[in-house]
Design a protein around this motif. Structure first.
Motif, short mmCIF file in Angstrom:
data_model
loop_
_atom_site.label_atom_id
_atom_site.label_comp_id
_atom_site.label_asym_id
_atom_site.label_seq_id
_atom_site.Cartn_x
_atom_site.Cartn_y
_atom_site.Cartn_z
N ALA A 1 0.77 -1.26 0.04
CA ALA A 1 -0.10 0.16 0.08
C ALA A 1 0.93 1.24 0.10
N MET A 2 1.86 1.29 0.66
CA MET A 2 2.86 2.33 0.79
C MET A 2 3.45 2.64 -0.75
N ASN A 3 3.98 1.52 -1.11
CA ASN A 3 4.46 1.53 -2.59
C ASN A 3 3.66 2.00 -3.66
N ARG A 4 2.38 1.74 -3.34
CA ARG A 4 1.30 2.05 -4.08
C ARG A 4 0.96 3.99 -4.12
N PHE A 5 1.01 4.13 -2.93
CA PHE A 5 1.01 5.64 -2.45
C PHE A 5 1.93 6.42 -3.30
N ARG A 6 3.10 5.97 -3.05
CA ARG A 6 4.54 6.44 -3.72
C ARG A 6 4.41 6.57 -5.20
N SER A 7 3.79 5.47 -5.77
CA SER A 7 3.47 5.50 -7.34
C SER A 7 2.59 6.28 -7.70
N PHE A 8 1.44 6.67 -6.84
CA PHE A 8 0.53 7.44 -7.31
C PHE A 8 0.86 8.91 -7.07
N ASP B 1 0.87 11.64 6.83
CA ASP B 1 0.81 10.43 7.59
C ASP B 1 -0.26 9.29 7.32
N PHE B 2 0.28 8.20 7.11
CA PHE B 2 -0.44 7.24 6.34
C PHE B 2 0.26 5.81 6.57
N LEU B 3 -0.50 4.85 7.20
CA LEU B 3 0.11 3.56 7.55
C LEU B 3 1.39 3.49 8.55
N GLY B 4 1.35 4.52 9.46
CA GLY B 4 2.51 4.39 10.42
C GLY B 4 3.80 5.11 10.02
N TRP B 5 3.82 5.76 8.53
CA TRP B 5 4.87 6.55 7.97
C TRP B 5 4.37 8.05 7.62
N VAL B 6 5.33 8.80 7.48
CA VAL B 6 4.88 10.28 7.03
C VAL B 6 5.65 10.36 5.79
N HIS B 7 4.69 10.42 4.51
CA HIS B 7 5.00 10.37 3.19
C HIS B 7 5.39 11.77 2.83
N PHE B 8 6.54 11.89 2.25
CA PHE B 8 6.62 13.35 1.59
C PHE B 8 6.85 13.20 -0.01
N SER B 9 7.19 14.09 -0.78
CA SER B 9 7.35 13.99 -2.15
C SER B 9 8.41 13.01 -2.65
N ASP B 10 9.52 12.80 -1.98
CA ASP B 10 10.55 12.28 -2.29
C ASP B 10 11.21 11.04 -1.42
N LEU C 1 10.10 9.20 2.60
CA LEU C 1 8.99 8.86 3.89
C LEU C 1 9.89 8.50 5.18
N VAL C 2 9.45 8.97 6.22
CA VAL C 2 9.82 8.90 7.69
C VAL C 2 8.81 8.11 8.44
N LEU C 3 9.52 7.63 9.57
CA LEU C 3 8.87 6.88 10.55
C LEU C 3 7.78 8.06 11.14
N ARG C 4 6.72 7.61 11.96
CA ARG C 4 5.76 8.45 12.40
C ARG C 4 6.51 8.73 13.83
N THR C 5 6.36 9.89 14.36
CA THR C 5 7.24 10.17 15.76
C THR C 5 6.76 9.32 16.70
N THR C 6 5.59 9.12 17.10
CA THR C 6 5.09 8.33 18.09
C THR C 6 5.62 6.86 18.13
N THR C 7 5.63 6.45 16.57
CA THR C 7 6.08 5.06 16.31
C THR C 7 7.54 4.82 16.76
N SER D 1 13.67 -0.75 7.02
CA SER D 1 14.46 -0.86 5.71
C SER D 1 13.37 -0.54 4.34
N HIS D 2 11.96 -0.11 4.83
CA HIS D 2 10.96 0.13 3.96
C HIS D 2 11.06 1.82 3.99
N GLY D 3 11.77 2.52 4.56
CA GLY D 3 11.66 3.95 4.65
C GLY D 3 13.09 4.63 4.53
#
Length: 303
Positions: A76-83, A241-250, A252-258, A284-286
């Motif tokens: 889902a995260m990869n799909r978000f990045r692709s979109f 903030d989506f699925l535990g990661w914060v997605h930027f244009s180029d 993604l970083v882990l959510r602060t609370t996580t 490793s995914h971000g």
């Protein structure tokens, strides 16, 4: 084996009745009420799931990612990045994201609406009766959600988080919404994971116009409410903030609370502990090189 044979006899005779639940709470990361069925009942859950999942999975849209084979959070995260790349034309224009969350999702599933949806797919009365028995064995006792409090004060609702069948049935329930978004709203860039969903667009007004229609469909058709504190329209450059990661244009970083919870859990364990290795795999995914360095060290308690 005696218990399995007894269960078989009950199912064959049509006398099977679901037992009660063992209830307990967890806080990972937020408080949740878990209801665990007996081994006997869980065995039936697995049988129903194995028979029903292959059929229903074919009816789901491609961009529904929760509790499905070859899907999951990372896809889902990869799909978000692709979109995001497609909508922004490789970061040459603004990409807007409508992000929504459904309030008290599992506790708000309306039993009758679920049964009506299932009836359009399952003509076999014995299978339908088993699903009614399993679903009817549980109901939520939390307050009625505002969407239908006045009209249906006595509605029976709620699915237990501990049932395997619940994972499939909520996807069947929300597939009504998925089809509405894809076919009625014509949203090309839509992703859903359980009760979290996003729609991406190059035009903010388009997303703002969709929101009332989404809210109305959820309330009227499915008796669900959007969480008022978890609905937003923002740009990818500001971080989504989506699925535990914060997605930027180029990146993604882990959510602060996580991140804080992760560091707290590995504070006093060695680097070869399975927990540490699991977290390193997640990171490793971000873009989390520095965070991996922080947890990939020996962490022994003070003598």
């Amino acid at each position: 084996m005696d218990n399995i044979l007894a269960l078989h006899r009950e199912l064959a005779a049509g006398t099977y009745r679901h037992g009660g639940y063992h209830a307990f709470k967890i806080s990972d990361p937020k408080p949740r009420d878990i209801h665990k069925a007996s081994v006997r009942d869980r065995l039936l859950h697995h049988v129903l799931y194995r028979k029903l999942y292959p059929f229903f999975d074919r009816t789901f849209i491609s961009d529904s990612y929760s509790c499905r084979a070859r899907k999951g959070t990372h896809r889902a995260m990869n799909r978000f990045r692709s979109f995001a790349y497609k909508v922004s034309k490789n970061h040459t224009r603004t990409c807007w994201v409508l992000k929504c969350d459904i309030r008290k999702f599992f506790a708000s599933i309306d039993h009758q609406i679920l049964f009506d949806i299932l009836a359009t797919y399952i003509p076999d009365e014995r299978i339908a009766a088993l699903i009614v028995e399993v679903v009817g064995s549980f109901r939520s006792y939390s307050p009625i959600t505002p969407a239908y409090a006045a009209a249906k004060a006595s509605v029976i609702r709620g699915l237990p988080l501990g049932n395997l069948t619940s994972q499939l049935l909520v996807n069947v329930y929300m597939n009504e919404f998925d089809q509405f978004v894809k076919h009625a709203l014509k949203a090309a860039y839509y992703i859903r994971y359980a009760d979290d969903f996003v729609i991406l667009s190059a035009a903010r007004p388009c997303l703002a116009a969709l929101l009332p229609r989404i809210d109305d469909f959820l309330k009227v058709r499915l008796h669900l409410d959007l969480h008022p504190d978890k609905v937003s329209i923002q740009t990818c450059t500001s971080g989504v903030d989506f699925l535990g990661w914060v997605h930027f244009s180029d990146h993604l970083v882990l959510r602060t609370t996580t991140k804080r919870r992760m560091l707290r859990r590995v504070e006093f364990v060695e680097k070869d502990d399975p927990k540490v290795q699991s977290y390193i795999g997640i990171l490793s995914h971000g873009n989390a090189w520095w965070l991996k360095q922080q947890i990939n060290v020996d962490r022994q308690p003070d003598p």
